[in-house]
Structures are given as structure tokens and as C-alpha cells.
Design an enzyme around this catalytic site. Structure first.
Site, mmCIF file in Angstrom:
data_model
loop_
_atom_site.group_PDB
_atom_site.id
_atom_site.type_symbol
_atom_site.label_atom_id
_atom_site.label_comp_id
_atom_site.label_asym_id
_atom_site.label_seq_id
_atom_site.Cartn_x
_atom_site.Cartn_y
_atom_site.Cartn_z
ATOM 1 N N TYR A 285 -1.806 -0.670 10.452
ATOM 2 C CA TYR A 285 -1.854 -1.039 9.035
ATOM 3 C C TYR A 285 -0.643 -0.487 8.304
ATOM 4 O O TYR A 285 -0.022 -1.192 7.491
ATOM 5 C CB TYR A 285 -3.139 -0.498 8.417
ATOM 6 C CG TYR A 285 -3.334 -0.872 6.969
ATOM 7 C CD1 TYR A 285 -3.682 -2.176 6.614
ATOM 8 C CD2 TYR A 285 -3.199 0.073 5.948
ATOM 9 C CE1 TYR A 285 -3.875 -2.527 5.286
ATOM 10 C CE2 TYR A 285 -3.395 -0.266 4.627
ATOM 11 C CZ TYR A 285 -3.728 -1.568 4.298
ATOM 12 O OH TYR A 285 -3.920 -1.913 2.978
ATOM 13 N N SER B 25 0.848 -1.194 0.000
ATOM 14 C CA SER B 25 0.000 0.000 0.000
ATOM 15 C C SER B 25 0.878 1.238 0.000
ATOM 16 O O SER B 25 1.984 1.221 0.557
ATOM 17 C CB SER B 25 -0.907 0.018 1.231
ATOM 18 O OG SER B 25 -1.583 1.265 1.337
#
Length: 243
Positions: free
Chosen positions: A155, A141
Site C-alpha cells: 500500500y 496517503s
């Protein structure tokens, strides 16, 4: 499009969103594909039916990337069905939002289990069954570069860990000519972002989010012969979000 009628790809986390687009893209390019799913059995079976209807061959495998045994079983079942693995795409991931004062140990352990340990174990298992000259691609990501919001610290560091992990594993597998690269998407039109697409598009320099097919296109390129000299890299595809 490069045709790969004798090649086999295993996509961890392939039933929805980016993963499903990767399965479709590779199947259209001639790969025989296997993919894992956890809770979305209806979506998994629908995807398999779509691929088969388009003349492809695929295998849907229920496997939780938090479970080392199920990761190993997914690899074994792929080899049992297709006889080989030429490419592994590790897309399975878990996203939970919580600021530091509200994050629980369960949140931390769950994301570490899937987003870090699960990625490592998937690569380890797949590479052990892979032909020399194979390909590994992880789906990270762009938050590994820039978070952009509070509440995503766990995350974020799991995705940063994947970017670092890829570098080390690329060196481990280089003697076998297996390349290992990491794709870092920005905001993408998936169910994860369904309630925030307009906001995310407004924040993007290109004033839109990515389609899953665009991410799948980059993955497909990294599996091609032309990408054989590229390894240990993290490639960001986010419309300039992190500029």
C-alpha cells in the site's frame, strides 16, 4: 463558497467516506457531480438521493477502477449526461495488509491495478475529455512519507507512486492549464479505520483523527481559481502525524 453552477466534477470512488464527503462538498458549491462505486450500491444511491434532495445534481456510476474499460465508460457517461468535465478527483483505492512473507501475488496485483494503474488511467481518460483550465486531484496517503506500521509495504509504495506520478502528469497537462495535485490524508474517520480510531487519535499530535469533511475541504480549495498556480504538489493533511 465559490459557486460553480456550470461546472462538472467526476469523483472516482465517491460512494463512501472521503469520496462521499467530496461529492457532497462539491455539490454544495454548485458542481454537477458524477461519482463511481463498485460494491456499495445502497450507499451510492443514498448519496445521490441526499445530493438531489439538497438541490444538487449527481450521477452514480458503477465502475471498477481495476477495469480500464469501466474507467473509460465512467468518463463517457459523465460527458453524455453533463456535456463536459471540469474536474476529476481520483479517490478510488484498495487497502490490504500483509507482511512481506505473507503477501500474495493477488494482493500485489490487486493494489497495483486500482491504486496505480487505475489512477493513471482515470486521469488519462478524464483529462482527454476535460476543458482546458481544468483540475485533477488524487487522494493519496501520508504513508507515502511514513508508514508507521508493519504489513503496509505494498500500500505504501502504491501511494508513493501516485505522488511521483502527479509530478510527471502535471508537466504533461501544463500546456492546457490543467493542474494536477495530490492530497495525502492521515488517519480519517471512515469505515476503513473504524476499529482503530482511538489508537490512531492517541498517536496523533492533535489527539484526534480527521473528519472526511476536512479532507473534502482541501480538495475543494484545489479546484478553486485561487489554486490555479499550484500543480504537481502533494499536500499532506494528517494532524502532524508525519512530523
Amino acid at each position: 463558497m465559490q459557486q460553480n453552477h456550470e461546472k462538472v466534477a467526476l469523483v472516482f470512488g465517491g460512494s463512501r467516506g472521503i469520496g462521499a464527503s467530496i461529492v457532497k462538498r462539491l455539490a454544495a458549491g454548485g458542481y454537477r457531480t458524477a461519482f463511481t462505486f463498485v460494491s456499495s450500491e445502497a450507499a451510492a444511491q443514498a448519496l445521490a438521493a441526499d445530493v438531489d434532495a439538497d438541490g444538487g445534481t449527481t450521477l452514480a456510476i458503477r465502475a471498477d477502477s481495476a477495469d480500464p474499460g469501466e474507467i473509460a465508460d465512467a468518463v463517457a457517461r459523465t460527458v453524455e449526461r453533463f456535456g463536459r468535465i471540469d474536474a476529476a478527483i481520483v479517490n478510488a483505492g484498495l487497502f490490504r495488509m500483509a507482511p512481506i512473507d505473507a503477501a500474495t501475488l493477488a494482493d500485489l496485483d490487486a493494489m497495483l491495478a486500482v491504486n496505480v494503474r487505475g489512477v493513471f488511467l482515470a486521469i488519462q481518460a478524464a483529462a482527454g475529455a476535460m476543458n482546458d483550465g481544468g483540475r485533477v486531484v488524487t487522494i493519496g496517503s501520508n504513508v507515502a512519507i511514513r508508514t508507521g506500521m508493519a504489513g503496509a509495504s505494498i500500500y505504501q509504495f502504491t501511494k508513493a507512486a501516485v505522488a511521483a506520478m502527479v509530478k510527471g502528469i502535471a508537466l504533461d497537462l501544463a500546456p492546457r492549464a490543467i493542474t494536477v495535485n495530490n492530497v495525502q490524508p492521515g488517519p480519517t474517520d471512515t469505515d476503513l479505520n473504524a476499529g482503530a480510531l482511538d489508537l490512531l487519535a492517541e498517536r496523533s499530535p492533535l489527539k484526534r483523527v480527521a473528519s472526511p469533511a476536512e479532507i473534502a475541504g482541501l480538495v475543494a480549495y484545489l479546484l478553486r481559481d485561487e489554486a490555479g498556480y499550484m500543480t504537481g504538489s502533494s499536500v499532506t493533511i494528517d494532524g502532524g502525524f508525519t512530523l
